[in-house]
Design an enzyme around this catalytic site. Structure first.
Site, short mmCIF file in Angstrom:
data_model
loop_
_atom_site.label_atom_id
_atom_site.label_comp_id
_atom_site.label_asym_id
_atom_site.label_seq_id
_atom_site.Cartn_x
_atom_site.Cartn_y
_atom_site.Cartn_z
N ASP A 222 0.85 -1.20 0.00
CA ASP A 222 0.00 0.00 0.00
C ASP A 222 0.88 1.24 0.00
O ASP A 222 1.09 1.87 1.03
CB ASP A 222 -0.92 -0.02 1.23
CG ASP A 222 -1.78 1.24 1.31
OD1 ASP A 222 -1.80 2.01 0.34
OD2 ASP A 222 -2.45 1.42 2.35
N ASP B 100 2.05 8.69 -9.46
CA ASP B 100 3.17 9.38 -10.09
C ASP B 100 3.06 9.29 -11.61
O ASP B 100 2.09 8.74 -12.13
CB ASP B 100 4.50 8.78 -9.59
CG ASP B 100 5.56 9.85 -9.40
OD1 ASP B 100 5.77 10.65 -10.34
OD2 ASP B 100 6.18 9.89 -8.32
N LYS C 40 0.02 3.52 -2.30
CA LYS C 40 -0.90 4.44 -3.00
C LYS C 40 -0.14 5.21 -4.08
O LYS C 40 -0.08 6.44 -4.10
CB LYS C 40 -1.57 5.39 -2.02
CG LYS C 40 -2.48 4.67 -1.02
CD LYS C 40 -3.25 5.63 -0.15
CE LYS C 40 -4.10 4.89 0.87
NZ LYS C 40 -3.28 4.20 1.91
O1 O7M Z 1 -8.22 0.12 10.52
P1 O7M Z 1 -7.33 1.34 10.53
O2 O7M Z 1 -8.09 2.60 10.43
O3 O7M Z 1 -6.35 1.32 11.65
O4 O7M Z 1 -6.41 1.24 9.23
C1 O7M Z 1 -6.94 1.33 7.95
C2 O7M Z 1 -5.89 1.05 6.92
O5 O7M Z 1 -6.47 1.20 5.63
C3 O7M Z 1 -4.71 2.01 6.95
O6 O7M Z 1 -3.57 1.31 6.49
C4 O7M Z 1 -5.09 3.08 5.95
O7 O7M Z 1 -3.96 3.71 5.38
C5 O7M Z 1 -5.83 2.26 4.91
N1 O7M Z 1 -6.86 2.99 4.15
C6 O7M Z 1 -7.84 3.69 4.78
O8 O7M Z 1 -7.96 3.67 6.00
N2 O7M Z 1 -8.72 4.41 4.03
C7 O7M Z 1 -8.69 4.46 2.69
O9 O7M Z 1 -9.53 5.10 2.08
C8 O7M Z 1 -7.72 3.71 2.02
C9 O7M Z 1 -6.85 2.93 2.76
C10 O7M Z 1 -6.05 2.00 2.04
O10 O7M Z 1 -5.71 0.93 2.43
O11 O7M Z 1 -5.76 2.36 0.80
C11 O7M Z 1 -5.13 1.47 -0.01
#
Ligand code: O7M
EC number: 4.1.1.23
Length: 225
Positions: A58, A63, A60
């Site tokens: 992840d 680029d 994201k």
């Molecule tokens: O359960 P949490 O809130 O502790 O963690 C959620 C995880 O999902 C954390 O790694 C976030 O960066 C990711 N995430 C989101 O919470 N919201 C999003 O919209 C997208 C992500 C994600 O995983 O994107 C790939």
């Protein structure tokens, strides 16, 4: 089956390995990103992937196509089975991640709408729908869509058909697993598992939602295996 994907956003290698070992029996995949990789180095990916569960990167990725491809090449040389990129960067950048993933036998997921409150500032008003269309055009394997807004994820399901939906926001962000697990392919859970006094017990609780896949009566497609 609705998969349970652990967001392993802990700050040390030892914590990551310990929680992965304890919760592994109740998980279907592990997702890691900047918090852990910046703290422990990318070799943590080699270590975790050796545990046998699919590992999702992840970063994201957002680029230009060449840089996105270079990032994806690096990811897939470290045992990851999937990569997550942003969709707003456009077709060519998304394709760079999708094609690199597929060249390595991996999967690519595209962020279509995020789970936090501020996501509505940009993703609403047609952007999420356009990204969903891009996902279908580029052959991406699926999308990331919010557990905190099941009605939006339900709408996105109608646009992407049977491509996979992985859904973060369950637990710490307030998303209710029983409201989302019936329309998605995987729930992503972080703090509610790794900050629990009993991470294995918490993971086991979320594993109960595996059986809900495809049970939402408003689904336009049969999702159950
Ligand atoms: O359960 P949490 O809130 O502790 O963690 C959620 C995880 O999902 C954390 O790694 C976030 O960066 C990711 N995430 C989101 O919470 N919201 C999003 O919209 C997208 C992500 C994600 O995983 O994107 C790939």
């Amino acid at each position: 089956m609705t998969e349970v994907i652990l967001a392993l956003d802990v700050g040390t290698r030892d914590a990551a390995v310990s929680i992965a070992e304890k919760t592994g029996p109740y998980l279907d995949a592990i997702k890691i990103g900047y918090p852990l990789v910046l703290a422990a180095g990318l070799t943590i990916a080699d270590e975790l992937s050796a545990g046998g569960l699919p590992l999702i990167a992840d970063f994201k990725v957002a680029d230009i196509p060449n840089t996105s491809r270079l990032i994806a090449e690096e990811v897939f040389s470290h045992g990851f089975s999937g990569i997550i990129c942003h969709g707003f960067v456009g077709r060519d950048s998304v394709l760079a991640c999708v094609d690199t993933a597929h060249d390595h036998g991996g999967e690519c997921y595209v962020v279509t709408e995020m789970s936090h409150p501020g996501a509505v500032d940009f993703f609403h008003g047609g952007i999420a729908e356009r990204i969903a269309a891009l996902v279908c055009e580029t052959g991406a394997d699926g999308i990331i869509a919010p557990a905190t807004r099941p009605e939006r994820t339900q709408m996105l399901r109608t646009l992407i058909g049977t491509r996979k939906i992985l859904s973060p926001g369950v637990g710490a962000q307030g998303g209710d697993p029983s409201a989302i697990a019936g329309i998605v392919d995987g729930i992503i859970v972080g703090r509610a598992i790794y900050e629990s006094a009993d991470p294995a017990g918490a993971a086991q609780q979320y594993a109960q939602f595996r059986s809900l896949r495809g049970t939402n009566p408003h689904l336009p497609y049969p999702l159950r295996e």
